[in-house]
Design an enzyme around this catalytic site. Structure first.
Site, PDB file in Angstrom:
ATOM      1  N   ASP A 181      -3.427 -12.569   3.978  1.00  0.00           N
ATOM      2  CA  ASP A 181      -4.665 -11.869   4.300  1.00  0.00           C
ATOM      3  C   ASP A 181      -4.711 -11.824   5.818  1.00  0.00           C
ATOM      4  O   ASP A 181      -4.742 -12.872   6.474  1.00  0.00           O
ATOM      5  CB  ASP A 181      -5.850 -12.679   3.729  1.00  0.00           C
ATOM      6  N   ASP A 227       1.258  -8.890   2.022  1.00  0.00           N
ATOM      7  CA  ASP A 227       0.091  -8.151   1.508  1.00  0.00           C
ATOM      8  C   ASP A 227      -0.818  -9.170   0.822  1.00  0.00           C
ATOM      9  O   ASP A 227      -0.384 -10.278   0.519  1.00  0.00           O
ATOM     10  CB  ASP A 227       0.547  -7.073   0.505  1.00  0.00           C
ATOM     11  N   ILE A 228      -2.073  -8.776   0.570  1.00  0.00           N
ATOM     12  CA  ILE A 228      -2.914  -9.671  -0.245  1.00  0.00           C
ATOM     13  C   ILE A 228      -2.599  -9.476  -1.724  1.00  0.00           C
ATOM     14  O   ILE A 228      -2.920 -10.312  -2.546  1.00  0.00           O
ATOM     15  CB  ILE A 228      -4.447  -9.474  -0.027  1.00  0.00           C
ATOM     16  N   GLY A 250       0.803  -1.226   0.000  1.00  0.00           N
ATOM     17  CA  GLY A 250       0.000   0.000   0.000  1.00  0.00           C
ATOM     18  C   GLY A 250       0.832   1.270   0.000  1.00  0.00           C
ATOM     19  O   GLY A 250       2.067   1.233  -0.110  1.00  0.00           O
ATOM     20  N   GLN A 251       0.134   2.387   0.117  1.00  0.00           N
ATOM     21  CA  GLN A 251       0.785   3.696  -0.002  1.00  0.00           C
ATOM     22  C   GLN A 251       1.889   3.881   1.047  1.00  0.00           C
ATOM     23  O   GLN A 251       2.994   4.285   0.723  1.00  0.00           O
ATOM     24  CB  GLN A 251      -0.254   4.821   0.141  1.00  0.00           C
ATOM     25  N   LYS A 283     -11.453   3.099  13.136  1.00  0.00           N
ATOM     26  CA  LYS A 283     -10.192   3.605  13.696  1.00  0.00           C
ATOM     27  C   LYS A 283     -10.374   4.009  15.166  1.00  0.00           C
ATOM     28  O   LYS A 283      -9.500   3.768  15.990  1.00  0.00           O
ATOM     29  CB  LYS A 283      -9.657   4.783  12.873  1.00  0.00           C
ATOM     30  N   TYR A 308     -14.868   3.908   8.218  1.00  0.00           N
ATOM     31  CA  TYR A 308     -13.414   3.944   8.435  1.00  0.00           C
ATOM     32  C   TYR A 308     -13.092   4.629   9.774  1.00  0.00           C
ATOM     33  O   TYR A 308     -12.342   4.094  10.599  1.00  0.00           O
ATOM     34  CB  TYR A 308     -12.779   4.714   7.273  1.00  0.00           C
TER      35      TYR A 308
HETATM   36  N1  SER Z   1      -6.158   9.518   4.019  1.00  0.00           N
HETATM   37  C1  SER Z   1      -7.237   8.894   4.720  1.00  0.00           C
HETATM   38  C2  SER Z   1      -8.482   8.964   3.937  1.00  0.00           C
HETATM   39  O1  SER Z   1      -8.655   9.913   3.219  1.00  0.00           O
HETATM   40  C3  SER Z   1      -7.450   9.561   6.042  1.00  0.00           C
HETATM   41  O2  SER Z   1      -6.818   8.838   7.024  1.00  0.00           O
HETATM   42  O3  SER Z   1      -9.297   8.104   4.054  1.00  0.00           O
END
Ligand code: SER
Length: 312
Positions: free
Chosen positions: A46, A29-30, A6-7, A140, A136
């Protein structure tokens, strides 16, 4: 490293391998990542597959986990149940394996998304109203409480940062509300124009990737007693709006044009802070952000300019 393709994972894996040696950092990673795989140990994992996670930890005598796999804010609204499952069960699997195998440390990122519409939006304090309204953000916030719980009840040395929107040139973000601040660079160099999915004055907290990677490593290096917050630290960087970043790009590319077509992500942006008070990170482990908007834009344009060609 979980979520190594990922990023953040791409950059953090490279940094950790440079520091500790390639063989010492297991990337998982998957999604396969030819770059990481060629350069060192890589497994398809996973994080919801608990047995496989335990197997890798045992087989390789893993001591520290960086758990980055998650569904971000915009994607999460489209697949709410899956986002909840991956973000929550994934974290619980990692915290359990850390407890059961007595790992040294765990890193797990939280986000500015833990805040919500009634949180004070300017210079948002560490302890504030938290009423996230994205799946999300809810995951979190719950994750932060689980981290605190595993620290209090099982002594798991888990450390966390509330990342702002992250901007880098080595890897692309996926499914976030702050992604526009990366896309804008590719579009400016390729097409000299960009249609932004947020309104011109939508201020959000952002950070350049070198600062985010450094913050992560500094937090992980800090002596345990200095890490006083075991839910997640506020982390501030640069706050700007689409209009401001476009103006900064125009200083380098006078013909760059931006237009605005806000979509469902506007409501998410409107519910998040505009800027973050990260004085606790400064006090506890000497955090200091380095890149401002100007330096970040100049570096992004130079670096992305090396890999993209204008579409004429
Ligand atoms: N960069 C993330 C998002 O935009 C925020 O934690 O979902």
């Amino acid at each position: 490293m979980i979520g190594a393709s990922g990023q953040v994972g791409t950059e953090l894996t490279a940094e950790l391998r440079a520091r500790y040696g390639t063989e010492k950092v297991i990337a998982t990673d998957i999604t396969p990542n030819p770059n990481l795989r060629e350069k060192g140990p890589f497994f398809i994992l996973d994080v919801l597959n608990r047995a496989q996670l335990y197997e890798i930890v045992t087989a390789h005598n893993v001591k520290v986990i960086y758990h980055l796999a998650a569904v971000l804010s915009a994607s999460g609204e489209k697949k709410p149940k899956f986002a909840w499952k991956l973000n929550m069960e994934g974290l619980l699997n990692v915290l359990d394996v850390a407890k059961d195998h007595k790992l040294d440390k765990v890193f797990w990122p939280s986000s500015i998304a833990v805040f919500g519409p009634t949180t004070p939006r300017n210079n948002t304090p560490q302890d504030s109203v938290m009423d996230p309204n994205t799946v999300y953000g809810i995951s979190k916030l719950a994750g932060e409480r689980w981290c605190q719980w595993y620290f209090d009840n099982h002594g798991v040395d888990v450390r966390s940062l509330r990342y702002p929107g992250l901007i880098g040139y080595k890897s692309l973000p996926g499914g976030g509300t702050t992604d526009y601040a990366v896309e804008i660079f590719y579009k400016s160099l390729e097409e000299h124009k960009y249609t932004c999915f947020l309104k011109p004055d939508s201020y959000l907290p952002m950070m350049y990737m070198p600062d985010a990677i450094r913050a992560t490593l500094e937090l992980m290096d800090a002596p345990a007693e200095q890490v006083k917050i075991r839910s997640s630290y506020n982390l501030g960087g640069i706050s700007f709006s689409p209009k401001e970043i476009a103006a900064e790009i125009q200083k380098h590319q006078p013909d760059f044009k931006i237009e605005y077509k806000p979509d469902f992500r506007q409501a998410i942006a409107d519910s998040w802070p505009k800027s973050i008070d990260d004085s606790r990170a400064m006090q506890d482990w000497n955090w200091k952000n380095q890149y401002g908007l100007k330096e970040m834009v100049a570096d992004m344009l130079t670096q992305i300019g090396k890999k993209v060609k204008p579409v004429s």
